[in-house]
Design a protein around this motif. Structure first.
Motif, mmCIF file in Angstrom:
data_model
loop_
_atom_site.group_PDB
_atom_site.id
_atom_site.type_symbol
_atom_site.label_atom_id
_atom_site.label_comp_id
_atom_site.label_asym_id
_atom_site.label_seq_id
_atom_site.Cartn_x
_atom_site.Cartn_y
_atom_site.Cartn_z
ATOM 1 N N VAL A 138 0.844 -1.187 0.000
ATOM 2 C CA VAL A 138 0.000 0.000 0.000
ATOM 3 C C VAL A 138 0.881 1.240 0.000
ATOM 4 C CG1 VAL A 138 -1.770 1.282 1.246
ATOM 5 C CG2 VAL A 138 -1.814 -1.210 1.240
ATOM 6 N N GLY A 139 0.663 2.114 -0.975
ATOM 7 C CA GLY A 139 1.324 3.410 -1.002
ATOM 8 C C GLY A 139 0.318 4.470 -0.573
ATOM 9 N N SER A 140 0.768 5.661 -0.314
ATOM 10 C CA SER A 140 -0.172 6.728 0.025
ATOM 11 C C SER A 140 0.192 7.990 -0.754
ATOM 12 C CB SER A 140 -0.172 7.005 1.524
ATOM 13 O OG SER A 140 1.064 7.522 1.920
ATOM 14 N N VAL A 141 -0.829 8.791 -1.011
ATOM 15 C CA VAL A 141 -0.676 9.997 -1.815
ATOM 16 C C VAL A 141 -1.225 11.179 -1.029
ATOM 17 C CG1 VAL A 141 -1.281 11.116 -3.987
ATOM 18 C CG2 VAL A 141 -1.016 8.654 -3.904
ATOM 19 N N SER A 142 -0.509 12.280 -1.021
ATOM 20 C CA SER A 142 -1.019 13.522 -0.459
ATOM 21 C C SER A 142 -0.849 14.617 -1.500
ATOM 22 C CB SER A 142 -0.285 13.891 0.833
ATOM 23 O OG SER A 142 1.068 14.132 0.568
ATOM 24 N N ALA A 143 -1.852 15.475 -1.606
ATOM 25 C CA ALA A 143 -1.816 16.546 -2.610
ATOM 26 C C ALA A 143 -2.463 17.803 -2.046
ATOM 27 C CB ALA A 143 -2.544 16.105 -3.868
ATOM 28 N N THR A 144 -1.912 18.952 -2.437
ATOM 29 C CA THR A 144 -2.426 20.243 -1.997
ATOM 30 C C THR A 144 -2.376 21.226 -3.152
ATOM 31 O OG1 THR A 144 -1.508 19.828 0.189
ATOM 32 C CG2 THR A 144 -2.151 22.088 -0.288
ATOM 33 N N PRO A 145 -3.492 21.901 -3.461
ATOM 34 C CA PRO A 145 -3.445 22.905 -4.525
ATOM 35 C C PRO A 145 -2.749 24.176 -4.044
ATOM 36 C CG PRO A 145 -5.638 22.816 -3.576
ATOM 37 C CD PRO A 145 -4.843 21.719 -2.926
ATOM 38 N N ALA A 146 -2.091 24.874 -4.975
ATOM 39 C CA ALA A 146 -1.414 26.129 -4.634
ATOM 40 C C ALA A 146 -2.425 27.217 -4.281
ATOM 41 C CB ALA A 146 -0.527 26.577 -5.789
ATOM 42 N N LYS A 147 -3.587 27.194 -4.927
ATOM 43 C CA LYS A 147 -4.657 28.153 -4.648
ATOM 44 C C LYS A 147 -5.968 27.382 -4.553
ATOM 45 C CE LYS A 147 -3.459 30.779 -8.294
ATOM 46 N NZ LYS A 147 -3.643 31.850 -9.278
ATOM 47 N N THR A 148 -6.875 27.849 -3.716
ATOM 48 C CA THR A 148 -8.172 27.187 -3.605
ATOM 49 C C THR A 148 -9.222 27.833 -4.501
ATOM 50 O OG1 THR A 148 -8.735 28.547 -1.695
ATOM 51 C CG2 THR A 148 -7.756 26.373 -1.266
ATOM 52 N N SER A 149 -8.882 28.950 -5.109
ATOM 53 C CA SER A 149 -9.795 29.581 -6.072
ATOM 54 C C SER A 149 -8.960 30.244 -7.164
ATOM 55 C CB SER A 149 -10.698 30.609 -5.391
ATOM 56 O OG SER A 149 -9.931 31.641 -4.825
ATOM 57 N N ALA A 150 -9.511 30.227 -8.389
ATOM 58 C CA ALA A 150 -8.794 30.803 -9.523
ATOM 59 C C ALA A 150 -9.795 31.164 -10.606
ATOM 60 C CB ALA A 150 -7.772 29.815 -10.068
ATOM 61 N N GLN A 151 -9.396 32.079 -11.477
ATOM 62 C CA GLN A 151 -10.233 32.450 -12.613
ATOM 63 C C GLN A 151 -10.404 31.243 -13.532
ATOM 64 O OE1 GLN A 151 -11.787 35.376 -13.192
ATOM 65 N NE2 GLN A 151 -11.040 36.106 -11.231
ATOM 66 N N VAL A 152 -11.554 31.157 -14.177
ATOM 67 C CA VAL A 152 -11.814 30.076 -15.110
ATOM 68 C C VAL A 152 -10.775 30.124 -16.231
ATOM 69 C CG1 VAL A 152 -13.467 29.185 -16.795
ATOM 70 C CG2 VAL A 152 -14.258 30.006 -14.579
ATOM 71 N N GLY A 153 -10.156 28.987 -16.532
ATOM 72 C CA GLY A 153 -9.168 28.903 -17.593
ATOM 73 C C GLY A 153 -7.738 29.126 -17.163
ATOM 74 N N THR A 154 -7.508 29.507 -15.916
ATOM 75 C CA THR A 154 -6.128 29.682 -15.457
ATOM 76 C C THR A 154 -5.630 28.389 -14.800
ATOM 77 O OG1 THR A 154 -6.850 30.557 -13.327
ATOM 78 C CG2 THR A 154 -6.403 32.155 -15.067
ATOM 79 N N ASN A 155 -4.323 28.183 -14.837
ATOM 80 C CA ASN A 155 -3.735 26.971 -14.282
ATOM 81 C C ASN A 155 -3.442 27.127 -12.799
ATOM 82 O OD1 ASN A 155 -3.759 25.787 -16.812
ATOM 83 N ND2 ASN A 155 -1.678 26.416 -17.281
#
Length: 120
Positions: free
Chosen positions: A25-42
């Motif tokens: 069993v492996g585990s994965v953790s992930a966190t976005p740099a921003k929780t909100s962004a304009q539509v179409g931006t990365n």
């Protein structure tokens, strides 16, 4: 008289190990740099994998409808067992994402916690 059975000299371990497949069993953790962004931006999604080796594939998935997860961005785990994926909000509102580590070598599929990126 008893019959003499010839013995074959061989190492039994390669035979036994070729049939024994122990899944880990492996585990994965992930966190976005921003929780909100304009539509179409990365938005960068950074994370790490514990237990699984580098070079495994990693998938950023988005929830479509109520139960269908689809891969929107694949990548590979770096030698440092970290990864960076890109999420792009496609509409205004709350969009659920997660990161998936599919079966890789002898590791079973693992998922990160779901996270929300709000499209503005």
């Amino acid at each position: 008289m008893s019959a003499v059975v010839p013995l074959i000299q061989a190492d039994p371990y390669p035979i036994a190990l070729s049939h024994a497949r122990v899944m880990r069993v492996g585990s994965v953790s992930a966190t976005p740099a921003k929780t909100s962004a304009q539509v179409g931006t990365n938005v960068a999604v950074n994370g790490s994998v514990t237990g699984a080796p580098a070079r495994c594939a990693i998938h950023l998935q988005r929830l479509y409808g109520a139960t269908q997860w689809r891969t929107v961005n694949p990548a590979k785990v770096r030698a440092s067992v970290r990864f960076t994926l890109t999420a792009t909000p496609s509409y205004k509102g709350r969009i659920p994402y997660r990161v998936q580590l599919p079966n890789c070598y002898r590791f079973v599929t693992a998922y990160s916690e779901n996270f929300i990126i709000t499209g503005l």
